[in-house]
Design an enzyme around this catalytic site. Sequence first.
Site, PDB file in Angstrom:
ATOM      1  CB  SER A 161       4.821  30.603 -17.366  1.00  0.00           C
ATOM      2  OG  SER A 161       5.165  31.203 -18.549  1.00  0.00           O
ATOM      3  CE  LYS A 211       4.814  26.997 -19.894  1.00  0.00           C
ATOM      4  NZ  LYS A 211       4.766  28.101 -20.852  1.00  0.00           N
ATOM      5  CG  ASP A 223      19.767  35.694 -12.232  1.00  0.00           C
ATOM      6  OD1 ASP A 223      19.666  35.157 -11.193  1.00  0.00           O
ATOM      7  OD2 ASP A 223      19.667  35.196 -13.631  1.00  0.00           O
TER       8      ASP A 223
END
Length: 389
Positions: free
Chosen positions: A303, A328, A314
């Site tokens: 999460s 998740k 990224d």
Amino acid sequence: MNIKNISKKFLPIILAFTLIIASPSTLALGEVEQPQQMEQAEQQEYNVKEALTFLENLIKFVKLNYAYEVTEEQLVEGAIKGALSVLDGYSSYYTENEFKELNETLSGEFGGIGVHITEKDGYILVVSPIKGTPGFKAGILPEDLIVTVDDVDIKGFTTQKAASLIRGEPGTTVKLGIRRNGEDKLLYFNLTRAIIEINPVEYEILKNNIGYIKITEFNDHALENVIKVLGEFDNNKVKKVIFDLRNNPGGGLNEVLNILRFLIPEGPLVHIRDANENIRTYNSYLDAPKYKLAVLVNGGSASASEIFAGAVQDRGVGTIIGTKTFGKGTVQTVLTLVNGGGLKLTTAEYLTPNKNPVNNVGIEPDIIVENTTEEDLQLKKAIKILKEQ
């Protein structure tokens, strides 16, 4: 490793939490539904009413004919929980007491005595008392066995059930019966509960002036404590930092985003896609990154931890090391209901800055490193990488 704890708190956390609530869909001004659509809507409403009448009659029948004691309230709560059970595994209905416990977990604060406990051989074992709390001041020690709470024998209780007895309103008292190695008789402690704040942040400055921060969950105290640690790092001219998110199950969206805004330069941190396919982007506004980063993850990183790792990866501001994360990638909205209970409902899915999905996929580390039982190879790899930069 001599880990410093910057405050008197720690508790594992399970659930992601945010206050993003999808807006209800509405008709545009002047838009008119066709008669056939209206008939379908009326038919659907009728079917729901029919089903609810059937459910009401079923509850009454069970209440009258069930062989054991059961209340209508219990049956209604069971029906509500059953309705939510057909959704994903993160949407749940909570009774009033359950909702109170959930809010304590999310906030990182509760009334208690301040000891970490676990189950061992049917008993509740004290892992460690938290410095400065009632349990610490009273002299409760690691490896003490809590065998009674207010004279109730708790042998065989789960950790959660025992904790629910030990916790309570600040200012109230609780009596613990403790079995301690080397003592023939039970020791009794009468303790006054206090507010216990859970600090999920531990830190250390390693050799080569590399900072190490472990975040066990992103509760309401994560941001404030990370800021304190980064301030100490700045005072010691620490420019290389390892964030350890292994076995961090997540937490609050705002907490993780506000921490990332100290680490990642201007641009996207995460994209949130709601039930209507609308996408909202959350950004950083930092002029330039101050630290070189390494992030440790494993299968227990979920999460909010995956939002953190995905943003670092990224945006190219650090190296992700360890094993694939949990996967998740959904956002839950927590709502208070009029009956005092609560609803935790999955209302959105999040994507990494490059719009890669996380749910049921996870994040693949830049460098795969499996730990052994003897050595923390993941931490060693992170130190090696940062030393070479």
